[in-house]
Design a protein around this motif. Structure first.
Motif, PDB file in Angstrom:
ATOM      1  N   ASN A 162     -39.766  27.618 -40.614  1.00 11.97           N
ATOM      2  CA  ASN A 162     -39.735  26.152 -40.508  1.00 11.97           C
ATOM      3  C   ASN A 162     -38.286  25.658 -40.566  1.00 11.97           C
ATOM      4  O   ASN A 162     -37.922  24.813 -41.396  1.00 11.97           O
ATOM      5  N   THR A 175     -41.489  21.989 -37.908  1.00 11.83           N
ATOM      6  CA  THR A 175     -42.895  21.551 -37.948  1.00 11.83           C
ATOM      7  C   THR A 175     -43.087  20.191 -37.278  1.00 11.83           C
ATOM      8  O   THR A 175     -44.155  19.892 -36.760  1.00 11.83           O
ATOM      9  N   GLY A 211     -43.324  27.919 -41.393  1.00 12.38           N
ATOM     10  CA  GLY A 211     -42.872  28.297 -42.727  1.00 12.38           C
ATOM     11  C   GLY A 211     -43.755  29.331 -43.400  1.00 12.38           C
ATOM     12  O   GLY A 211     -43.595  29.591 -44.579  1.00 12.38           O
ATOM     13  N   THR A 355     -33.754  21.964 -52.398  1.00 12.69           N
ATOM     14  CA  THR A 355     -33.871  20.573 -51.966  1.00 12.69           C
ATOM     15  C   THR A 355     -34.235  19.708 -53.162  1.00 12.69           C
ATOM     16  O   THR A 355     -35.054  20.096 -53.989  1.00 12.69           O
ATOM     17  N   VAL A 356     -33.599  18.545 -53.255  1.00 14.46           N
ATOM     18  CA  VAL A 356     -33.866  17.646 -54.383  1.00 14.46           C
ATOM     19  C   VAL A 356     -34.208  16.255 -53.871  1.00 14.46           C
ATOM     20  O   VAL A 356     -33.802  15.871 -52.776  1.00 14.46           O
ATOM     21  N   PRO A 357     -34.993  15.501 -54.668  1.00 15.93           N
ATOM     22  CA  PRO A 357     -35.228  14.100 -54.284  1.00 15.93           C
ATOM     23  C   PRO A 357     -33.877  13.385 -54.195  1.00 15.93           C
ATOM     24  O   PRO A 357     -32.977  13.655 -55.003  1.00 15.93           O
ATOM     25  N   LEU A 358     -33.738  12.498 -53.219  1.00 15.58           N
ATOM     26  CA  LEU A 358     -32.417  11.904 -52.964  1.00 15.58           C
ATOM     27  C   LEU A 358     -31.836  11.166 -54.168  1.00 15.58           C
ATOM     28  O   LEU A 358     -30.629  11.133 -54.360  1.00 15.58           O
ATOM     29  N   GLY A 422     -37.342  17.829 -59.770  1.00 14.35           N
ATOM     30  CA  GLY A 422     -38.407  17.311 -58.911  1.00 14.35           C
ATOM     31  C   GLY A 422     -38.286  17.808 -57.479  1.00 14.35           C
ATOM     32  O   GLY A 422     -38.976  17.342 -56.589  1.00 14.35           O
ATOM     33  N   GLY A 423     -37.386  18.758 -57.252  1.00 10.75           N
ATOM     34  CA  GLY A 423     -37.160  19.268 -55.903  1.00 10.75           C
ATOM     35  C   GLY A 423     -37.846  20.597 -55.692  1.00 10.75           C
ATOM     36  O   GLY A 423     -38.865  20.881 -56.315  1.00 10.75           O
ATOM     37  N   CYS A 424     -37.260  21.427 -54.828  1.00  9.97           N
ATOM     38  CA  CYS A 424     -37.920  22.699 -54.560  1.00  9.97           C
ATOM     39  C   CYS A 424     -36.932  23.795 -54.193  1.00  9.97           C
ATOM     40  O   CYS A 424     -35.751  23.560 -53.974  1.00  9.97           O
ATOM     41  N   LEU A 425     -37.461  25.012 -54.173  1.00  6.49           N
ATOM     42  CA  LEU A 425     -36.691  26.250 -54.062  1.00  6.49           C
ATOM     43  C   LEU A 425     -36.012  26.464 -52.739  1.00  6.49           C
ATOM     44  O   LEU A 425     -35.152  27.317 -52.617  1.00  6.49           O
ATOM     45  N   THR A 426     -36.497  25.801 -51.704  1.00  6.42           N
ATOM     46  CA  THR A 426     -35.949  26.066 -50.386  1.00  6.42           C
ATOM     47  C   THR A 426     -36.073  24.843 -49.506  1.00  6.42           C
ATOM     48  O   THR A 426     -37.044  24.105 -49.582  1.00  6.42           O
ATOM     49  N   GLY A 427     -35.059  24.633 -48.680  1.00  3.14           N
ATOM     50  CA  GLY A 427     -35.125  23.540 -47.729  1.00  3.14           C
ATOM     51  C   GLY A 427     -35.434  24.056 -46.348  1.00  3.14           C
ATOM     52  O   GLY A 427     -36.207  23.473 -45.606  1.00  3.14           O
ATOM     53  N   GLU A 428     -34.828  25.204 -46.011  1.00  2.00           N
ATOM     54  CA  GLU A 428     -34.984  25.701 -44.650  1.00  2.00           C
ATOM     55  C   GLU A 428     -34.816  27.202 -44.529  1.00  2.00           C
ATOM     56  O   GLU A 428     -35.137  27.761 -43.481  1.00  2.00           O
ATOM     57  N   VAL A 431     -38.462  31.700 -48.492  1.00  2.00           N
ATOM     58  CA  VAL A 431     -38.547  32.395 -49.778  1.00  2.00           C
ATOM     59  C   VAL A 431     -38.157  33.867 -49.599  1.00  2.00           C
ATOM     60  O   VAL A 431     -37.316  34.389 -50.323  1.00  2.00           O
TER      61      VAL A 431
ATOM     62  N   ASN B 118     -35.937   7.093 -54.262  1.00  2.00           N
ATOM     63  CA  ASN B 118     -36.487   8.160 -53.427  1.00  2.00           C
ATOM     64  C   ASN B 118     -37.416   7.633 -52.354  1.00  2.00           C
ATOM     65  O   ASN B 118     -37.997   8.408 -51.602  1.00  2.00           O
ATOM     66  N   LYS B 196     -41.770  14.710 -54.706  1.00  2.00           N
ATOM     67  CA  LYS B 196     -40.900  13.705 -54.095  1.00  2.00           C
ATOM     68  C   LYS B 196     -39.868  14.286 -53.135  1.00  2.00           C
ATOM     69  O   LYS B 196     -39.254  13.563 -52.372  1.00  2.00           O
ATOM     70  N   ALA B 197     -39.630  15.598 -53.225  1.00  2.55           N
ATOM     71  CA  ALA B 197     -38.628  16.197 -52.339  1.00  2.55           C
ATOM     72  C   ALA B 197     -39.247  16.502 -50.980  1.00  2.55           C
ATOM     73  O   ALA B 197     -40.452  16.664 -50.852  1.00  2.55           O
ATOM     74  N   ASP B 199     -40.073  18.970 -47.930  1.00  2.00           N
ATOM     75  CA  ASP B 199     -40.354  20.395 -47.804  1.00  2.00           C
ATOM     76  C   ASP B 199     -40.801  21.013 -49.128  1.00  2.00           C
ATOM     77  O   ASP B 199     -40.767  20.380 -50.172  1.00  2.00           O
ATOM     78  N   PRO B 201     -41.549  25.363 -50.752  1.00  2.00           N
ATOM     79  CA  PRO B 201     -41.692  26.780 -50.361  1.00  2.00           C
ATOM     80  C   PRO B 201     -43.164  27.146 -50.241  1.00  2.00           C
ATOM     81  O   PRO B 201     -44.039  26.373 -50.636  1.00  2.00           O
TER      82      PRO B 201
END
Lengths: 480, 480
Positions: A162, A175, A211, A355-358, A422-428, A431, B118, B196-197, B199, B201
């Motif tokens: 993705n 996507t 993804g 990736t994190v919430p802005l 509040g974000g996540c492990l990967t943007g693009e 894993v 956000n 909230k982010a 994308d 994984p």
């Protein structure tokens, strides 16, 4: 012809391997099968490079039917399969983790259809990302997702991960630009999912594939959206005295509802590295730089830029520089896109992708610097700020095992920080191998079990790209 | 307390039903359970209305935990469950097809969080679509998907059907505006998906939920994207002498890369119906009308409009009328959004919902008129042209069984036409009961089996909204 006995999973390993290779030669033209050890070396790793393992064999089919034949053979004989695009994964997505047959799509490079009325093109999975835009450019179109590796990476790999890129802020990631695929399932069944129309009834299997890191099947053809090239595009440089304030400015721009084509962030170390490599004309007297690209007619660009400048001034922007020509614009992007390569010239680095919430951009930047300081390392931050997709490059000396370990630990701390914000492990980047153990920081076991049940619905024998995405001990449960 | 014996699926039906109702009263406060036959009547159908069946019982929980308790109870005792938002489904998605417990989310109406940094809000599933925009409007934000039923329909139902609306051309449908959910699975397990982010994984379970018609679990909370209101918005009327040419003009606008906020199409019968109902100021001397809305600053709107007018002139546009005030703009939209209600005043109608590739718009319109003529019926076409999402309203007299059957047959022919043109069975209304048999025209059995395997990965006992989406004889296989 191979005997059944040799192909049993518990047969003598050498005999079984030979039997499998013989079986593959029986299925495909000889030039489609690689089994010589020296020729297998290019397939032992990908751009992650932290792990190497020679595959059992590599096949490079020309057609969907050949891919189907190989998958049918492998599933019948319970042979692990690793799909591979161009091997540019930064997370180890294309590395053979088990004694596996690699199915590469690099020879499936035909452009099957270009349909400007519907703004779509259908291509084989081995077509490279940039070549799609190149093929339709003269007619005024382009394909939007633009990973930095776009010269090499394939559309098949893009779907598996993705993939995103600098210009995904406005146009979305893979996507959002994929309309249909031809998919070969684990047992060789060929299915068509989606098409040229928007939406489809039933479950969104197309979205699910994006993804899924090659674990749900192998895509051999894709229909993607073409976008009309804007009248004009103008990257503008905004220099700031403080990285956190530049981050707050990004939050404010997006929070105001302005969506430029791209908002890229570079801190001082990244500016220094890229400027000395590409001579892009970046300001050298600032602590952080935003590259903000607007596009459209001159009036549209002026109107959006006016609003952005007003917000930047509230955040004490130090200097603003508009590109004055196509050459200058190209230089600005060349600098940004060469960031990883340029960094590699001065030090070893690992590139994180969280990736994190802005609203948390400034906070996460501040804490990232603290983590790096705690480990006694250096970091260059260069990332897709408008998406909240951070890419800290952690510099270290890979020949010093202690420092290499520190860099890896710091990277994991930064990804945990992203998740906790509040974000996540990967943007693009996906894993792959790199982040599979961190999945339990993002999800609990109930979540992961449900993901694995979905996977088992596509690959009941767990032969597709095994030992990736899920923590190994959890994957071992092989739920069905 | 109920006995195990009574709850067995093959127990005496009356005794089993009483035992189930008693079980539900034991789980929930008394005001949350409806079992009286008269009070069950409002839940026997939805806006599809072609089929009615009283549910076994209805529960209207206040909390996620109560939803979880009911699902745990129902899955333990193999009781079919039908999730229900506001019951506005046009495809029968909320009708109890089996002797089922309806779980309604209408009492879960709290707005849990508004986060402007956000640009997100988190709401309970029973919050209505329009009330989200209402709540944030004063601060300059709105929620983009806007189905015509937005005054009544819930965000939970919107997720189940992946709802769209007139303004989705620019902003996307539900799946493009959903960031996270709290989901109760078939056995009462509560999982959080997304956040909230941008994308996440692992597999895209969030995308999979959108449009899954309540068969993968029950959403009790949703985090959705808020969009900043544009400086201004201006709907403009473009009248044409020919419906097919108006369709070709839409193809050309989108093919040129111009994405207005909305492009709505009305043919002569639809114009007549809506104008006489709403007095919207539509031109009466044309055969087809496009309502094209542009937005942004005055300069931005002028610039986009200039390009659109140039294309419309190439297609011999007969008259162009810009709204001159907010009141006029509201009238124009009131006319469009009341199309279904206004049609219902003059005749019975069934509303089809098919999507076609934009290049096929004119062709499909022409063939639609031919089909309607063959059945000796009348049709009003009013639809989201920019998305290729057609909504022919087939007028008939429902009291004449022969004519009602002809209308239904014509509708099915039109949907087949959409599929054969490379499009699909549904744009935004879902499959539900209405189109389940047509799924075999869109997909083959291999495709449907794979969709059912995905469903079984979420609902192994097939208790969630059964007898929908899949043809009944295929669903009976209950793959696992």
């Amino acid at each position: 012809m191979t005997t059944i006995e040799f192909l049993k999973p518990n047969a003598n390993i050498t005999a079984r391997r030979s039997a499998i290779i013989e079986g593959l030669f029986n299925l495909l033209p000889a030039d489609c099968v690689i089994s010589d050890e020296r020729e297998l070396v290019p397939f032992e790793t990908d751009a992650f490079t932290a792990y190497r393992r020679l595959p059992l064999a590599v096949v490079l089919p020309y057609t969907t039917e050949q891919v189907a034949d190989v998958l049918k053979y492998c599933s019948t004989n319970k042979i692990p399969v690793v799909p591979r695009g161009a091997g540019t994964s930064l997370a180890g997505g294309a590395i053979p983790q088990e004694d596996a047959v690699v199915i590469g799509v690099s020879r499936m490079t035909r452009m099957l259809d270009v349909d400007y009325d519907n703004r779509t093109t259908t291509v084989e999975a081995g077509v490279t990302n940039l070549s799609i835009s190149d093929a339709v450019s003269e007619d005024g179109f382009f394909y939007a997702p633009d990973p930095s590796s776009q010269l090499a990476c394939t559309i098949g790999g893009n779907i598996g991960m993705n993939s995103g890129g600098a210009h995904c802020l406005k146009y979305g990631v893979t996507t959002n630009n994929l309309l249909g695929v031809k998919l070969v399932m684990f047992d060789g069944t060929i299915v068509d999912i989606g098409g040229k129309a928007l939406d489809a009834p039933g479950y969104d299997l197309l979205g699910l594939l994006c993804g899924s890191e090659g674990q749900l099947g192998i895509v051999t053809e894709a229909t993607v959206r073409l976008i009309v090239k804007p009248e004009g595009a103008r990257p503008v440089l905004f220099g700031f005295d403080d990285a956190e304030i530049a981050g707050a400015c990004v939050t404010d721009i997006i929070g105001s509802g302005i969506i430029p084509v791209a908002i890229e962030f570079m801190d001082k170390p990244a500016i220094d590295i890229c400027e000395s490599f590409a001579g892009a004309g970046y300001p050298m007297d600032v602590e952080a730089l935003l590259i903000i690209e607007v596009e459209g007619s001159d009036e549209e660009m002026d109107a959006m830029l006016k609003k952005i400048i007003r917000i930047a001034q509230k955040h004490n922007v130090k200097n603003i520089k508009e590109s004055q020509s196509a050459t200058e614009a190209a230089q600005i992007w060349k600098g940004r896109k060469s960031a990883f390569g340029a960094t590699g010239r001065i030090a070893d680095y690992i590139c994180m992708d969280g990736t994190v919430p802005l609203g948390k951009l400034s906070y996460v930047l501040r804490e990232t610097y603290k983590i790096i300081e705690r480990y006694g390392l250096r970091v260059a931050n260069v990332f897709h700020a408008g998406d909240g997709n951070m890419h800290p490059l952690i510099l270290h000396n890979a020949n010093d095992p202690k420092e290499a370990q520190a860099a890896e630990d710091a990277g994991m701390d930064i990804l945990r920080l992203c998740v906790d914000a509040g974000g996540c492990l990967t943007g693009e980047h996906g894993v792959g191998i790199e982040k599979r153990d961190l999945m339990l920081h993002q999800f609990d076991e109930v979540d992961l079990n449900q993901q694995m049940r979905v996977r088992a619905a596509f690959d009941p024998d767990w032969i597709l790209n095994p030992s990736k995405v899920f923590p190994l001990d959890i994957e071992q449960r092989k739920v069905s």
